[in-house]
Design a protein around this motif. Structure first.
Motif, PDB file in Angstrom:
ATOM      1  N   TYR A 166     -83.453  69.482  34.873  1.00  0.00           N
ATOM      2  CA  TYR A 166     -82.515  69.667  35.876  1.00  0.00           C
ATOM      3  C   TYR A 166     -82.923  70.841  36.617  1.00  0.00           C
ATOM      4  CZ  TYR A 166     -80.640  73.460  32.908  1.00  0.00           C
ATOM      5  OH  TYR A 166     -80.455  74.652  32.219  1.00  0.00           O
ATOM      6  N   SER A 200     -78.160  62.744  38.171  1.00  0.00           N
ATOM      7  CA  SER A 200     -78.295  64.156  37.798  1.00  0.00           C
ATOM      8  C   SER A 200     -78.369  64.156  36.414  1.00  0.00           C
ATOM      9  CB  SER A 200     -77.441  64.965  38.551  1.00  0.00           C
ATOM     10  OG  SER A 200     -77.679  64.970  39.703  1.00  0.00           O
ATOM     11  N   LYS A 208     -72.645  70.412  37.283  1.00  0.00           N
ATOM     12  CA  LYS A 208     -73.473  69.261  38.104  1.00  0.00           C
ATOM     13  C   LYS A 208     -74.431  70.001  39.042  1.00  0.00           C
ATOM     14  CE  LYS A 208     -73.244  65.237  40.872  1.00  0.00           C
ATOM     15  NZ  LYS A 208     -72.351  64.104  41.522  1.00  0.00           N
ATOM     16  N   PRO A 212     -80.183  66.597  42.942  1.00  0.00           N
ATOM     17  CA  PRO A 212     -80.228  65.519  41.984  1.00  0.00           C
ATOM     18  C   PRO A 212     -81.720  65.528  41.350  1.00  0.00           C
ATOM     19  CG  PRO A 212     -80.112  64.890  44.246  1.00  0.00           C
ATOM     20  CD  PRO A 212     -79.844  66.061  44.179  1.00  0.00           C
TER      21      PRO A 212
END
Length: 652
Positions: A166, A200, A208, A212
């Motif tokens: 991420y 994601s 979050k 993405p």
């Protein structure tokens, strides 16, 4: 023992932990509630357990209700993958949106992830969209990271993929190991107006990510019917894992509702206790376990005895490969203890170093296979046993090998001019002239003809591409990297049924059926020829609209527009028009969509040496398929060394 595929079990009791409205549903843990189960899927410790740790199993779970209309949908879920080994698990899980659940009953485990099987993988009739969390590197997808997230449409060849991880708020990328046994959260969002899919991934309890992991433009209305099911699929192979979904929220027409993390955290603790309890054997099965253990121990002792006997006869870990083995000490000395200064390159398998053997003073290239490469041992042995017996001036020569504990090393002739890919597409200013390019093409053709026709067995390389062609000190091309290669006897079919190769070089029938043949090698070689002449990659993004363009289509379009020579690399100022046109047209012929239209490598060599004239065909022939009525009158055949073109005369 339970059968592999159980009958669908539909449960319609909606518990307090789940809520369902016209805006979708939210599962803060699972007990029972409007779910369809298939295979080994079940509910355990309030978690949805897709697979239970049994090898070669499939588990699927779908929301029991069909959604008659989805537009801009959104989903999020928390998952945990628990492998038996800290660095090996398979084969992952996938969130799916599909036209039906019944069509998945014939799906296979292992690399098909309980979604497809060898026959239907890639069919447009599948009508399925999936986001896969893949945790094992398959030998048929060599260039794909073994720990990745991918977007799939009707096939498990992802249209886009990225190593799992991420982006932090400051823009840095952080890796995540999907099989760490730690909970993680996934978000999938689709915008119907822009056809944008965003995926994601983040550690559990992290927000979050703003950026993405994956973002693609896909018109799902052209893929999916109006009415769909949503759910999950998972599978194991010989290597098994337990795949769990802890919480799940889905909205067919808007943003998915947030999950209740306080409840999910309790479930995660229950899952951990459940995993610990699984390690304890109940008293009722203790005696059978002891009996089985004694039997297995006996088998292991016998196997060790046989192995040690063979080891005494042939030396420790000797392989019948025709190449000498090296000691780790010799190779460490040759590379200054694998100094970064000696590093030539690296890839998914590990690193390659330049070395100088102290005894012979010979320069060598040493491929050091990373212990993290899950298919390392299999590819290592395949490359030794195949390449060690092959001897041809246009193949990279394997000099020997070494195994030291978990270290796997292959020793080759050193190629001072590196890979052809670097020369064609690298940042340096080095340019290869036409004479060298034409000789490289003819050399690789000769090497492939040796593999297909002249050696004692048929060798299918399965990964022909510019980066696997190395250049010696005289700029001669040599084909290397046989880690995916397969061999079989002449006159018989190959037994490989797994998709392998690099996207852009993969023949249409290979992507559909996964069956590698000499014809699929010829297809890849055809794309390779075009790449060498044009100086363009097999798939290149169009500067005007940002859409990917196949090199084969680009060359055909130029031919139809009036001049195929307009596709020749602008850096080539010394090319011969006759030879360039020959290679371009032959490249298109070799990469014909119908495998029966492609010439064999013996005939390819005759065309390149001009011993046989290339037939005068038009671009329209390239659009024909084996199903067209006229195709039989225009087909190319190559049943033997003396095979020639039949029935292809002039334009239409």
């Amino acid at each position: 023992m339970l059968p592999r595929y159980l009958l669908l079990c539909l449960i319609f009791l909606i518990p307090a932990s789940a809520s369902y409205t016209n805006d979708g549903f939210t599962y803060d843990g699972f007990s029972s509630g409007m779910l369809r189960f298939d295979g080994v899927a079940s509910i355990s410790s309030r978690a949805l357990m897709l697979t239970d740790g049994v090898a070669q199993s499939v588990g699927r779970a779908f929301f029991g209700g069909r959604f008659d209309s989805i537009s801009s949908f959104s989903t999020t879920f928390v998952f945990v993958i628990s492998p038996p080994y800290s660095d090996l698990g398979g084969h992952g899980l996938a969130f799916t949106v599909s036209a039906t659940t019944d069509s998945l009953l014939g799906a296979s485990p292992s690399q098909y992830m309980g979604i497809f099987n060898p026959e239907n993988n890639g069919n447009v009739t599948n009508q399925l969209f999936a986001v896969e969390l893949d945790t094992i590197q398959n030998p048929e997808f060599r260039d794909i990271n073994s720990n990745h997230v991918g977007i799939d449409v009707n096939t498990l060849v992802s249209i886009n993929s990225h190593p799992a991880g991420y982006y932090t708020p400051d823009g840095n990328f952080t890796d995540l190991l999907l099989i760490s046994g730690k909970p993680m959260q996934v978000w999938v969002d689709y915008d119907d107006s822009s056809h944008q899919v965003n995926v994601s991934l983040a550690p559990y309890l992290e927000q979050k990510p703003q950026r993405p992991l994956l973002s693609n433009t896909i018109n799902l209305t052209s893929v999916l019917p109006r009415s769909v099911y949503v759910g999950f699929a998972s599978a194991t192979s010989t290597v098994r894992s337990i795949h769990r979904i802890i919480g799940w929220s889905f909205n067919p027409n808007g943003e998915a509702k947030p999950l209740n993390y306080s409840v999910l955290s309790e479930i995660i603790q229950d899952v951990r206790r459940d995993a610990q309890s699984r390690s304890h054997v109940p008293k009722g099965v203790l005696i059978p376990v002891i009996i089985v253990s004694v039997f297995i121990t006996t088998v292991v002792i016998v196997a060790i005895y046989v192995y040690m006997k063979k080891a005494r006869q042939s030396g420790d870990w000797e392989i019948d490969c025709g190449s000498a083995s090296f000691t780790y000490k010799d190779l460490a000395a040759a590379t200054n203890s694998f100094s970064d200064k000696m590093l030539l390159g690296k890839g998914g398998f590990g690193k390659v170093y330049k070395g100088l053997l102290q005894t012979s003073k010979q320069n060598v290239a040493i491929k050091r296979v990373s212990p993290e490469s899950k298919q390392g041992m299999k590819e290592f042995i395949a490359e030794i046993t195949i390449l060690g017996h092959l001897h041809h001036r246009n193949l990279v020569q394997l000099l020997g090998y070494c195994r030291n504990k978990s270290e796997l090393l292959l020793v080759y002739d050193y190629m001072p001019n590196g890979s052809l890919d670097r020369v064609l597409h690298g940042r340096d200013k080095q340019t290869v002239g036409w004479v060298h390019r034409f000789n490289i093409i003819k050399g690789i053709a000769a090497g492939l003809c040796y593999l297909h026709e002249d050696w004692e067995k048929v060798v299918i390389h399965r990964d022909i591409k510019a980066s696997n062609v190395l250049l010696d000190n005289e700029m001669n091309g040599r084909l290397g990297d046989f880690g995916l290669a397969r061999l079989h006897n002449h006159g018989t079919d190959a037994h490989t049924t797994h998709l392998a190769g690099t996207w852009g070089y993969i023949a249409p029938e290979l992507s559909r059926l996964g069956r590698a043949t000499k014809a699929t090698d010829v297809f890849a070689f055809g794309v390779f020829m075009l790449e060498v002449v044009c100086g363009r990659r097999p798939i290149q993004v169009n500067d005007s609209d940002g859409e990917p363009v196949l090199l084969t289509d680009w060359v055909v379009d130029a031919w139809e527009s009036g001049s195929i020579l307009n596709t020749v690399d602008p850096k080539l100022e010394d090319y011969l028009s006759e030879e360039a046109e020959l290679v371009l047209k032959l490249g298109l012929l070799c990469s014909h969509s119908a495998q029966s239209a492609r010439p064999c490598m013996r005939l390819v060599m005759q065309y390149l040496s001009k011993d046989v004239l290339l037939p005068d065909y038009q671009p329209s022939f390239l659009s024909l398929t084996s199903r067209d009525e006229e195709f039989g009158q225009h087909i190319l055949s190559c049943p033997s060394v003396a095979a020639t073109m039949t029935g292809l005369s002039g334009g239409r």
